[in-house]
Design a protein around this motif. Structure first.
Motif, PDB file in Angstrom:
ATOM      1  N   THR A   1      13.489   2.980   1.895  1.00 28.68           N
ATOM      2  CA  THR A   1      12.473   2.294   2.685  1.00 28.68           C
ATOM      3  C   THR A   1      12.599   0.775   2.582  1.00 28.68           C
ATOM      4  N   ALA A   2      12.215   0.103   3.653  1.00 25.04           N
ATOM      5  CA  ALA A   2      12.243  -1.360   3.649  1.00 25.04           C
ATOM      6  C   ALA A   2      10.960  -1.935   3.057  1.00 25.04           C
ATOM      7  N   ASP A   3       9.942  -1.077   2.892  1.00 22.67           N
ATOM      8  CA  ASP A   3       8.684  -1.533   2.298  1.00 22.67           C
ATOM      9  C   ASP A   3       8.878  -1.881   0.831  1.00 22.67           C
ATOM     10  N   PRO A   4       8.302  -2.989   0.388  1.00 25.63           N
ATOM     11  CA  PRO A   4       8.426  -3.364  -1.025  1.00 25.63           C
ATOM     12  C   PRO A   4       7.542  -2.468  -1.900  1.00 25.63           C
ATOM     13  N   LEU A   5       7.974  -2.265  -3.116  1.00 25.30           N
ATOM     14  CA  LEU A   5       7.144  -1.560  -4.092  1.00 25.30           C
ATOM     15  C   LEU A   5       6.128  -2.548  -4.651  1.00 25.30           C
ATOM     16  N   VAL A   6       4.876  -2.161  -4.642  1.00 24.19           N
ATOM     17  CA  VAL A   6       3.798  -3.027  -5.113  1.00 24.19           C
ATOM     18  C   VAL A   6       3.241  -2.422  -6.405  1.00 24.19           C
ATOM     19  N   PRO A   7       3.175  -3.202  -7.495  1.00 25.52           N
ATOM     20  CA  PRO A   7       2.570  -2.665  -8.719  1.00 25.52           C
ATOM     21  C   PRO A   7       1.057  -2.527  -8.524  1.00 25.52           C
ATOM     22  N   LEU A   8       0.533  -1.346  -8.810  1.00 23.31           N
ATOM     23  CA  LEU A   8      -0.905  -1.145  -8.643  1.00 23.31           C
ATOM     24  C   LEU A   8      -1.709  -2.052  -9.566  1.00 23.31           C
TER      25      LEU A   8
ATOM     26  N   SER B   1     -10.883  10.689  -7.811  1.00 23.75           N
ATOM     27  CA  SER B   1      -9.444  10.731  -8.072  1.00 23.75           C
ATOM     28  C   SER B   1      -9.063   9.462  -8.820  1.00 23.75           C
ATOM     29  N   THR B   2      -7.907   9.486  -9.459  1.00 22.46           N
ATOM     30  CA  THR B   2      -7.411   8.295 -10.149  1.00 22.46           C
ATOM     31  C   THR B   2      -5.945   8.057  -9.791  1.00 22.46           C
ATOM     32  N   LEU B   3      -5.574   6.787  -9.828  1.00 19.71           N
ATOM     33  CA  LEU B   3      -4.184   6.375  -9.657  1.00 19.71           C
ATOM     34  C   LEU B   3      -3.812   5.543 -10.884  1.00 19.71           C
ATOM     35  N   PRO B   4      -2.666   5.811 -11.512  1.00 24.53           N
ATOM     36  CA  PRO B   4      -2.293   5.055 -12.717  1.00 24.53           C
ATOM     37  C   PRO B   4      -1.905   3.617 -12.399  1.00 24.53           C
ATOM     38  N   LEU B   5      -2.467   2.679 -13.136  1.00 26.00           N
ATOM     39  CA  LEU B   5      -2.160   1.258 -12.916  1.00 26.00           C
ATOM     40  C   LEU B   5      -0.677   0.919 -13.105  1.00 26.00           C
ATOM     41  N   PRO B   6       0.059   1.579 -14.012  1.00 19.46           N
ATOM     42  CA  PRO B   6       1.483   1.236 -14.159  1.00 19.46           C
ATOM     43  C   PRO B   6       2.348   1.666 -12.975  1.00 19.46           C
ATOM     44  N   ALA B   7       1.790   2.451 -12.043  1.00 21.50           N
ATOM     45  CA  ALA B   7       2.572   2.936 -10.908  1.00 21.50           C
ATOM     46  C   ALA B   7       2.902   1.810  -9.934  1.00 21.50           C
ATOM     47  N   HIS B   8       3.957   2.015  -9.169  1.00 20.52           N
ATOM     48  CA  HIS B   8       4.356   1.120  -8.090  1.00 20.52           C
ATOM     49  C   HIS B   8       4.402   1.966  -6.824  1.00 20.52           C
ATOM     50  N   MET B   9       3.829   1.448  -5.739  1.00 18.82           N
ATOM     51  CA  MET B   9       3.822   2.175  -4.470  1.00 18.82           C
ATOM     52  C   MET B   9       4.143   1.226  -3.329  1.00 18.82           C
ATOM     53  N   THR B  10       4.708   1.772  -2.268  1.00 12.78           N
ATOM     54  CA  THR B  10       4.868   0.989  -1.050  1.00 12.78           C
ATOM     55  C   THR B  10       3.514   1.004  -0.337  1.00 12.78           C
ATOM     56  N   PRO B  11       3.260   0.038   0.526  1.00 14.31           N
ATOM     57  CA  PRO B  11       2.017   0.087   1.305  1.00 14.31           C
ATOM     58  C   PRO B  11       1.872   1.395   2.094  1.00 14.31           C
ATOM     59  N   ALA B  12       2.975   1.878   2.686  1.00 14.62           N
ATOM     60  CA  ALA B  12       2.912   3.140   3.436  1.00 14.62           C
ATOM     61  C   ALA B  12       2.611   4.311   2.504  1.00 14.62           C
ATOM     62  N   GLY B  13       3.186   4.291   1.306  1.00 18.07           N
ATOM     63  CA  GLY B  13       2.924   5.343   0.322  1.00 18.07           C
ATOM     64  C   GLY B  13       1.478   5.323  -0.154  1.00 18.07           C
ATOM     65  N   PHE B  14       0.931   4.131  -0.358  1.00 18.59           N
ATOM     66  CA  PHE B  14      -0.469   3.990  -0.766  1.00 18.59           C
ATOM     67  C   PHE B  14      -1.375   4.527   0.337  1.00 18.59           C
ATOM     68  N   ASP B  15      -1.090   4.147   1.602  1.00 21.33           N
ATOM     69  CA  ASP B  15      -1.880   4.638   2.732  1.00 21.33           C
ATOM     70  C   ASP B  15      -1.847   6.161   2.805  1.00 21.33           C
ATOM     71  N   ALA B  16      -0.657   6.734   2.688  1.00 21.55           N
ATOM     72  CA  ALA B  16      -0.514   8.190   2.772  1.00 21.55           C
ATOM     73  C   ALA B  16      -1.264   8.877   1.628  1.00 21.55           C
ATOM     74  N   THR B  17      -1.184   8.300   0.441  1.00 20.33           N
ATOM     75  CA  THR B  17      -1.881   8.867  -0.716  1.00 20.33           C
ATOM     76  C   THR B  17      -3.386   8.836  -0.496  1.00 20.33           C
ATOM     77  N   LEU B  18      -3.911   7.699  -0.049  1.00 25.29           N
ATOM     78  CA  LEU B  18      -5.355   7.597   0.179  1.00 25.29           C
ATOM     79  C   LEU B  18      -5.811   8.464   1.342  1.00 25.29           C
ATOM     80  N   ASP B  19      -4.993   8.564   2.389  1.00 27.07           N
ATOM     81  CA  ASP B  19      -5.348   9.440   3.502  1.00 27.07           C
ATOM     82  C   ASP B  19      -5.485  10.885   3.021  1.00 27.07           C
ATOM     83  N   ALA B  20      -4.548  11.322   2.171  1.00 25.59           N
ATOM     84  CA  ALA B  20      -4.601  12.689   1.638  1.00 25.59           C
ATOM     85  C   ALA B  20      -5.823  12.867   0.736  1.00 25.59           C
TER      86      ALA B  20
END
Length: 173
Positions: free
Chosen positions: A2-9, A125-144
């Protein structure tokens, strides 16, 4: 790849949550390091198709509030439709929440209090702070999470009203 950058939560969850809310046309408020997102009815589930309908064309989805806050190494995501459980429905709603929690891992059904005397039904729900996600991945996770939370809230609320309370059984005497 993916071209989306990984963002640290740990540093980026707030910006990611604001972008997710903006994509949904939701209002965001911030208070004491937490975010609250108000999702209007019809935009909660099925918002991607632009039709504003819930699952399988069941009409508009419920109005939801999604709260984000950082606690204990996680981003805690709490979703509610504002359902306050009256005293005569606490036991059956708790039974419905327990049944949900026994077969689903996330989100977790919680009966808690929100500055009222009545318990508030929420999905957590919880998301671990050490995780890194792309903006699209974060959107998909929250949508689910949002879709499952809406299902949890509907199921627990409906089952809590369907199950008989002790008063109902005593009246059958």
């Amino acid at each position: 790849m993916t071209a989306d950058p990984l963002v640290p939560l740990s540093d980026g969850w707030e910006a990611l949550a604001r972008t997710w809310a903006r994509r949904r046309g939701a209002r965001v408020t911030a208070e004491h390091g937490a975010l609250s997102v108000d999702i209007a009815a019809g935009a909660a589930v099925g918002a991607h198709d632009g039709g504003g309908h819930g699952p399988a064309g069941q009409g508009p989805g419920p109005a939801l509030v999604v709260d984000f806050n950082q606690a204990g190494g996680t981003v805690v995501v709490i979703v509610t439709d504002g359902t306050l459980v009256p005293p005569d429905r606490v036991a059956p709603t708790a039974a419905a929440a327990t049944a949900w929690n026994a077969r689903e891992v996330t989100p977790t059904a919680v009966l808690g209090y929100d500055r009222t005397e009545l318990p508030l039904l929420s999905a957590v729900s919880t998301l671990p702070l050490p995780a890194h996600m792309t903006p699209a991945g974060f959107d998909a996770t929250l949508d689910a999470v949002l879709e499952r939370a809406a299902r949890l809230l509907t199921e627990c609320r409906d089952l809590g009203h369907t199950l008989r309370s002790a008063d109902d059984l005593a009246a059958r005497g």
